[in-house]
Write an enzyme that holds these catalytic residues in place. Structure first.
Site, PDB file in Angstrom:
ATOM      1  CB  CYS A  37      15.396   0.003  -5.773  1.00 36.19           C
ATOM      2  SG  CYS A  37      15.471  -1.768  -4.803  1.00 36.19           S
ATOM      3  N   GLY A  85      24.470  15.644  -3.511  1.00 40.10           N
ATOM      4  CA  GLY A  85      25.932  14.799  -3.296  1.00 40.10           C
ATOM      5  C   GLY A  85      25.958  13.811  -4.457  1.00 40.10           C
ATOM      6  CG  PHE A 136      14.475  11.000  -1.618  1.00 42.85           C
ATOM      7  CD1 PHE A 136      14.233  10.514  -0.336  1.00 42.85           C
ATOM      8  CD2 PHE A 136      14.914  10.023  -2.495  1.00 42.85           C
ATOM      9  CE1 PHE A 136      14.006   9.253  -0.024  1.00 42.85           C
ATOM     10  CE2 PHE A 136      15.128   8.664  -2.240  1.00 42.85           C
ATOM     11  CZ  PHE A 136      14.750   8.281  -0.858  1.00 42.85           C
ATOM     12  CE  LYS A 147      19.322 -15.308  -0.502  1.00 40.67           C
ATOM     13  NZ  LYS A 147      18.426 -14.732  -1.432  1.00 40.67           N
ATOM     14  CD  GLU A 185       6.866  -3.728   0.638  1.00 40.32           C
ATOM     15  OE1 GLU A 185       5.768  -4.744   0.629  1.00 40.32           O
ATOM     16  OE2 GLU A 185       7.006  -2.889   1.315  1.00 40.32           O
ATOM     17  CG  PHE A 186       5.420   1.606  -2.027  1.00 35.93           C
ATOM     18  CD1 PHE A 186       5.869   2.119  -3.414  1.00 35.93           C
ATOM     19  CD2 PHE A 186       4.161   0.953  -1.781  1.00 35.93           C
ATOM     20  CE1 PHE A 186       4.712   2.255  -4.256  1.00 35.93           C
ATOM     21  CE2 PHE A 186       3.142   1.067  -2.971  1.00 35.93           C
ATOM     22  CZ  PHE A 186       3.635   1.571  -4.006  1.00 35.93           C
ATOM     23  CE  LYS A 216       9.161   0.119  -5.677  1.00 36.34           C
ATOM     24  NZ  LYS A 216       9.610  -1.196  -5.159  1.00 36.34           N
TER      25      LYS A 216
HETATM   26  C1  UGA Z   1      14.023   2.846  -3.023  1.00 38.96           C
HETATM   27  C2  UGA Z   1      12.735   3.547  -2.692  1.00 38.96           C
HETATM   28  O1  UGA Z   1      13.139   4.670  -1.797  1.00 38.96           O
HETATM   29  C3  UGA Z   1      11.627   2.512  -1.793  1.00 38.96           C
HETATM   30  O2  UGA Z   1      10.364   3.157  -1.672  1.00 38.96           O
HETATM   31  C4  UGA Z   1      11.647   1.502  -2.809  1.00 38.96           C
HETATM   32  O3  UGA Z   1      10.560   0.471  -2.169  1.00 38.96           O
HETATM   33  C5  UGA Z   1      12.679   0.598  -2.965  1.00 38.96           C
HETATM   34  O4  UGA Z   1      13.596   1.773  -3.846  1.00 38.96           O
HETATM   35  C6  UGA Z   1      12.600  -0.543  -4.072  1.00 38.96           C
HETATM   36  O5  UGA Z   1      12.281  -0.201  -5.315  1.00 38.96           O
HETATM   37  O6  UGA Z   1      12.746  -1.586  -3.499  1.00 38.96           O
HETATM   38  P1  UGA Z   1      16.153   2.004  -1.426  1.00 38.96           P
HETATM   39  O7  UGA Z   1      16.744   1.481  -2.744  1.00 38.96           O
HETATM   40  O8  UGA Z   1      16.347   1.188  -0.359  1.00 38.96           O
HETATM   41  O9  UGA Z   1      14.623   2.403  -1.726  1.00 38.96           O
HETATM   42  O10 UGA Z   1      16.902   3.519  -1.498  1.00 38.96           O
HETATM   43  P2  UGA Z   1      16.592   4.935  -0.847  1.00 38.96           P
HETATM   44  O11 UGA Z   1      16.491   5.268   0.416  1.00 38.96           O
HETATM   45  O12 UGA Z   1      15.579   5.279  -1.982  1.00 38.96           O
HETATM   46  O13 UGA Z   1      17.984   5.646  -1.591  1.00 38.96           O
HETATM   47  C7  UGA Z   1      18.194   5.408  -2.889  1.00 38.96           C
HETATM   48  C8  UGA Z   1      19.540   6.404  -3.235  1.00 38.96           C
HETATM   49  O14 UGA Z   1      19.282   7.799  -3.263  1.00 38.96           O
HETATM   50  C9  UGA Z   1      20.697   6.124  -2.208  1.00 38.96           C
HETATM   51  O15 UGA Z   1      21.999   5.879  -2.988  1.00 38.96           O
HETATM   52  C10 UGA Z   1      20.823   7.387  -1.525  1.00 38.96           C
HETATM   53  O16 UGA Z   1      22.047   7.911  -1.022  1.00 38.96           O
HETATM   54  C11 UGA Z   1      20.243   8.358  -2.522  1.00 38.96           C
HETATM   55  N1  UGA Z   1      19.810   9.635  -1.893  1.00 38.96           N
HETATM   56  C12 UGA Z   1      18.584   9.561  -1.266  1.00 38.96           C
HETATM   57  C13 UGA Z   1      20.209  10.676  -2.336  1.00 38.96           C
HETATM   58  O17 UGA Z   1      21.237  10.717  -3.199  1.00 38.96           O
HETATM   59  N2  UGA Z   1      19.754  11.913  -1.871  1.00 38.96           N
HETATM   60  C14 UGA Z   1      18.630  11.949  -0.995  1.00 38.96           C
HETATM   61  O18 UGA Z   1      18.226  13.248  -0.623  1.00 38.96           O
HETATM   62  C15 UGA Z   1      18.124  10.584  -0.814  1.00 38.96           C
END
Ligand code: UGA
Length: 479
Positions: free
Chosen positions: A283, A276, A272, A54, A171-172, A227
């Site tokens: 995460c 579905g 969100f 890496k 971190e978010f 977080k």
């Molecule tokens: C998530 C959080 O959104 C971030 O803020 C956080 O920093 C991150 O985890 C982490 O802990 O590191 P991420 O895992 O990249 O980010 O993904 P999301 O965009 O949150 O989506 C998560 C899941 O929810 C996906 O499978 C997505 O398809 C699903 N989802 C999202 C839904 O089923 N419906 C929605 O309306 C939105």
């Protein structure tokens, strides 16, 4: 303890305060992006990882996972000389002033708790390698109480003459938008700081702070909890709409329109609320489970029970799609050809950790279906985890002679796809839109039997429904 020599000409303490050098331990989605963003903000940064392959790839500007914009940013700063990567944690620590801990906290294999061994190891190693005063900043997602425990762990590792603080700065960032989220965070949370460490971190984050990003200073446990609570809230919001989707199906309502209507309420918001297949990834699932576990340990049973429900609703969505697929294939998928569109846990990533799409694909495969998967980015990562599924390079190849097409990740190329292109390709025009992302009218107009979660054929039975719904009901009668 072996020590690497610090730089030939060591900067003075005031130089260190004004332009601290940054050490980022762990170069996954979080660490690699954070390191590149820190370099973009003007700092000298060393990224550390124990995996030499890496480190070698990153040093050549190659990112071993798909994250839009990240390879460009890493190349820019490897070339500018501000960003370098190494496997030598001791040297990186000796050369740096602020040490970000960005290693993973996966779910333990034997329980819902987070595995903290990587965080503990990285923090202790940094503490042992300190050659001058510094600041250790935890960024990894950890259970509440971890920071306090780490402070105890490193207390005896730090040489007497050295002053070091350990604080938490969660971190978010979202995968797929990691670069943007890191360069333009919507808030900066600093937990457990003293005036000195707060000042240091305000210097480190001066670019986003000057651009207006709010800074919240709090105690260590609050920062840790912010977080996991944020992720738990997002997960709850998704499971809420999926639970309502079930009511919609039973009552003849449309969950997508309902979500739009809810979303106009600024107190609720539309994000969100996409019903579905539910959430997956590296995460949300593990973070709600770790919080469930920690809340139970602390005797906070309401939170643990709530999150248990959120998890159950989420996992049930996968089963619902599996059941729908079996249903539209006439009660069995044995020897049926199923085209699966999407393998990543969400669009704009090649990450397949706990991917709902692959979970459904694999379950149908185990029930005897011939499953062919197409994903614009995640075929390689998916193949590593699920080598027995078929992988192809286009929607059309996946759909050849298919008895059913399942859209399981809402990539734009699926959303925008013209269904008439599959004329004569599939065996049966049956589609499950498990992400509620397709233009239902276009697919129906092309002669497809369309099913989604949270919408139902009975809707046409309700007096006065618009024509659109009557058409839906007509088609469902055929399925
Ligand atoms: C998530 C959080 O959104 C971030 O803020 C956080 O920093 C991150 O985890 C982490 O802990 O590191 P991420 O895992 O990249 O980010 O993904 P999301 O965009 O949150 O989506 C998560 C899941 O929810 C996906 O499978 C997505 O398809 C699903 N989802 C999202 C839904 O089923 N419906 C929605 O309306 C939105």
């Amino acid at each position: 303890m072996t020590r690497k020599p610090a730089q030939a000409v060591a900067p003075s303490p005031s130089e260190r305060r004004e332009r601290p050098r940054i050490n980022v331990v762990g170069t996954g989605y979080l660490g690699a992006t954070h390191a590149a963003a820190m370099a973009e903000m003007g700092f000298e940064v060393i990224g550390v990882d124990s995996d030499p392959r890496k480190v070698d790839a990153l040093s050549r500007g190659i990112v071993p996972f798909f994250e839009p914009g990240l390879p460009e940013l890493i190349r820019k700063h490897v070339n500018s000389g501000r960003l370098s990567f190494t496997t030598d944690l001791a040297e990186a620590t000796a050369l740096s002033d602020v040490h970000f801990i960005c290693v993973g906290t996966p779910q333990q294999s034997t329980s819902f708790a987070a595995n903290l061994s990587f965080v503990e190891e990285a923090t202790v190693q940094v503490a042992r390698s300190l050659s001058h005063d510094g600041l250790i900043v935890g960024k990894s997602t950890v259970p509440v109480g971890t920071g306090a425990r780490l402070r105890e762990l490193i207390a005896n590792e730090i040489p007497d003459e050295i002053r070091v603080e350990l604080v938490w700065n969660p971190e978010f960032l979202r995968e797929g938008k990691a670069v943007h989220d890191t360069l333009f965070p919507d808030r900066i949370v600093l937990g457990g700081t003293t005036p000195a460490s707060e000042a240091m971190l305000r210097t480190v984050y001066s670019v986003p702070i000057e651009a207006g990003t709010p800074v919240l200073c709090c105690d260590l446990p609050t920062a840790e909890l912010v977080k996991v609570s944020a992720n738990a809230f997002l997960a709850t919001k998704i499971s809420f709409i999926n639970a309502i989707a079930e009511v919609c199906e039973a009552a003849g309502a449309d969950v997508s329109l309902l979500a739009d209507a809810l979303g106009y309420d600024a107190r609720i918001g539309r994000q969100f609320l996409n019903a579905g297949l539910g959430f997956g990834g590296g995460c949300l699932p593990k973070d709600i489970r770790a919080l469930m576990h920690r809340a139970s340990e602390l005797g906070a049973y309401s939170a643990a029970n709530l999150l248990q429900q959120v998890d159950e609703i989420n996992m049930a969505q996968r089963q619902r799609v599996i059941d729908q697929a079996i249903d539209i294939c006439g009660g069995s998928v044995l020897n049926r050809r199923i085209a699966v569109l999407g393998a990543a846990f969400k669009p704009h990533t090649d990450d397949v950790r706990d991917s709902p799409a692959l979970n459904v694909a694999a379950a149908l495969h185990l029930r005897g279906a011939q499953v062919t998967v197409y994903d614009p980015q995640a075929a390689e990562t998916a193949r590593r985890d699920f080598p027995t599924l078929g992988y192809v390079d286009s929607i059309e190849e996946a759909a050849v002679a298919a008895d059913a097409v399942l859209v399981l990740t809402e990539w734009d190329s699926f959303r925008d796809y013209d269904p008439t292109r599959l004329e004569g390709v599939v065996r049966s025009r049956r589609i499950i839109d498990a992400r509620n992302c397709l233009d239902e009218a276009a697919w129906r107009a092309a002669g497809w039997h369309y099913r989604a979660l949270g919408r139902t054929p009975q809707v046409a039975a309700i007096a006065g429904v618009p024509e659109r719904y009557a058409a839906i009901a007509g088609d469902f009668a055929l399925v």
